[in-house]
Design a protein around this motif. Structure first.
Motif, mmCIF file in Angstrom:
data_model
loop_
_atom_site.group_PDB
_atom_site.id
_atom_site.type_symbol
_atom_site.label_atom_id
_atom_site.label_comp_id
_atom_site.label_asym_id
_atom_site.label_seq_id
_atom_site.Cartn_x
_atom_site.Cartn_y
_atom_site.Cartn_z
ATOM 1 N N TRP A 220 0.930 -10.431 -10.537
ATOM 2 C CA TRP A 220 1.792 -9.250 -10.556
ATOM 3 C C TRP A 220 1.863 -8.636 -9.160
ATOM 4 O O TRP A 220 0.871 -8.567 -8.455
ATOM 5 N N PRO A 221 3.044 -8.153 -8.728
ATOM 6 C CA PRO A 221 3.163 -7.577 -7.382
ATOM 7 C C PRO A 221 2.326 -6.300 -7.226
ATOM 8 O O PRO A 221 2.366 -5.422 -8.081
ATOM 9 N N THR A 222 1.580 -6.250 -6.150
ATOM 10 C CA THR A 222 0.737 -5.096 -5.865
ATOM 11 C C THR A 222 1.548 -4.039 -5.133
ATOM 12 O O THR A 222 2.314 -4.368 -4.235
ATOM 13 N N GLY A 223 1.369 -2.780 -5.503
ATOM 14 C CA GLY A 223 2.009 -1.695 -4.776
ATOM 15 C C GLY A 223 1.431 -1.584 -3.379
ATOM 16 O O GLY A 223 0.298 -2.016 -3.118
ATOM 17 N N SER A 224 2.166 -1.036 -2.447
ATOM 18 C CA SER A 224 1.737 -0.995 -1.046
ATOM 19 C C SER A 224 0.403 -0.282 -0.856
ATOM 20 O O SER A 224 -0.360 -0.612 0.039
ATOM 21 N N TRP A 225 0.085 0.680 -1.707
ATOM 22 C CA TRP A 225 -1.179 1.404 -1.592
ATOM 23 C C TRP A 225 -2.377 0.471 -1.776
ATOM 24 O O TRP A 225 -3.415 0.641 -1.159
ATOM 25 N N TYR A 226 -2.258 -0.552 -2.623
ATOM 26 C CA TYR A 226 -3.373 -1.431 -2.964
ATOM 27 C C TYR A 226 -3.357 -2.778 -2.248
ATOM 28 O O TYR A 226 -4.272 -3.569 -2.416
ATOM 29 N N ARG A 227 -2.360 -3.043 -1.435
ATOM 30 C CA ARG A 227 -2.259 -4.357 -0.772
ATOM 31 C C ARG A 227 -3.473 -4.693 0.064
ATOM 32 O O ARG A 227 -3.940 -5.821 0.038
ATOM 33 N N SER A 228 -3.989 -3.742 0.802
ATOM 34 C CA SER A 228 -5.131 -4.043 1.667
ATOM 35 C C SER A 228 -6.374 -4.373 0.846
ATOM 36 O O SER A 228 -7.228 -5.134 1.280
ATOM 37 N N GLU A 229 -6.465 -3.849 -0.348
ATOM 38 C CA GLU A 229 -7.627 -4.079 -1.200
ATOM 39 C C GLU A 229 -7.475 -5.309 -2.100
ATOM 40 O O GLU A 229 -8.407 -6.091 -2.260
ATOM 41 N N LEU A 230 -6.303 -5.492 -2.697
ATOM 42 C CA LEU A 230 -6.118 -6.529 -3.703
ATOM 43 C C LEU A 230 -5.285 -7.727 -3.241
ATOM 44 O O LEU A 230 -5.247 -8.743 -3.915
ATOM 45 N N GLY A 231 -4.595 -7.610 -2.139
ATOM 46 C CA GLY A 231 -3.674 -8.666 -1.726
ATOM 47 C C GLY A 231 -2.275 -8.362 -2.223
ATOM 48 O O GLY A 231 -2.010 -7.293 -2.763
ATOM 49 N N ASP B 157 4.018 4.434 -10.292
ATOM 50 C CA ASP B 157 4.775 4.051 -9.092
ATOM 51 C C ASP B 157 3.926 3.434 -7.986
ATOM 52 O O ASP B 157 4.430 3.167 -6.906
ATOM 53 N N ASP B 158 2.616 3.175 -8.222
ATOM 54 C CA ASP B 158 1.807 2.475 -7.225
ATOM 55 C C ASP B 158 2.032 0.972 -7.278
ATOM 56 O O ASP B 158 1.635 0.254 -6.376
ATOM 57 N N THR B 159 2.616 0.495 -8.334
ATOM 58 C CA THR B 159 3.037 -0.888 -8.474
ATOM 59 C C THR B 159 4.225 -0.890 -9.427
ATOM 60 O O THR B 159 4.584 0.151 -9.962
ATOM 61 N N LEU B 160 4.818 -2.035 -9.642
ATOM 62 C CA LEU B 160 5.942 -2.129 -10.568
ATOM 63 C C LEU B 160 5.433 -1.838 -11.975
ATOM 64 O O LEU B 160 4.629 -2.592 -12.519
ATOM 65 N N ASP B 161 5.858 -0.719 -12.553
ATOM 66 C CA ASP B 161 5.320 -0.317 -13.855
ATOM 67 C C ASP B 161 6.388 0.037 -14.880
ATOM 68 O O ASP B 161 6.072 0.536 -15.956
#
Length: 166
Positions: A85-96, A132-136
């Motif tokens: 699932w696409p990660t929201g920009s806030w979590y990209r550094s943590e989850l990829g 809104d932190d990821t596609l929800d």
């Protein structure tokens, strides 16, 4: 290129054809319903959790994505599981750029400002995402043979992030 001067009836015919083209809607533009219907089926005003339960696989930009909806007893949603699932920009550094996770989902009928029905996702794993932190939120399109969930990003084209129920 050879130019042929038009006079009389030929000139009127060309002028009338040009006016018709200018006054008609642009051929490249279409209404949201037409763009969605052409590639996925009609946008749904509403749906039940039983109609939507199942496994969906990604097409176009969602290739490699899997979403599974399990219906609960209350008929408005249930459990959701996602893969890639696409990660929201806030979590990209943590989850990829993508994650595998789970949570809950609800189906909401179209009302007021939301003309069509949609599926609302709430992730609890890998960690709680804020709205809104990821596609929800995914719109619903279906016909007699297909059901799609998709991101309604540009209403003038077939959605590029779409998932088809298998």
């Amino acid at each position: 290129m050879t130019r042929v001067p038009l006079t009389g009836g030929g000139a009127r015919l060309v002028t009338a054809a040009a006016a018709l083209v200018l006054l008609s809607p642009l051929a490249g533009c279409s209404s949201a319903a037409t763009a969605v219907e052409a590639c996925m089926g009609k946008q749904a005003l509403s749906a039940t959790s039983g109609e939507l339960a199942g496994t969906y696989v990604g097409e176009a930009h969602a290739k490699g994505v899997t979403l599974t909806l399990e219906a609960s007893d209350d008929s408005t949603g249930g459990k959701v599981t996602v893969r890639n699932w696409p990660t929201g920009s806030w979590y990209r550094s943590e989850l990829g750029s993508t994650f595998d996770g789970s949570g809950t989902w609800d189906v909401l009928s179209g009302t007021g400002s939301d003309e069509f029905g949609h599926v609302q996702l709430s992730f609890t794993e890998p960690e709680r995402f804020l709205q809104d932190d990821t596609l929800d939120s995914l719109s619903i399109a279906k016909d007699s043979q297909r059901t799609y969930l998709y991101e309604d990003y540009d209403p003038d084209v077939c959605p590029t992030f779409r998932l088809r129920r298998t």
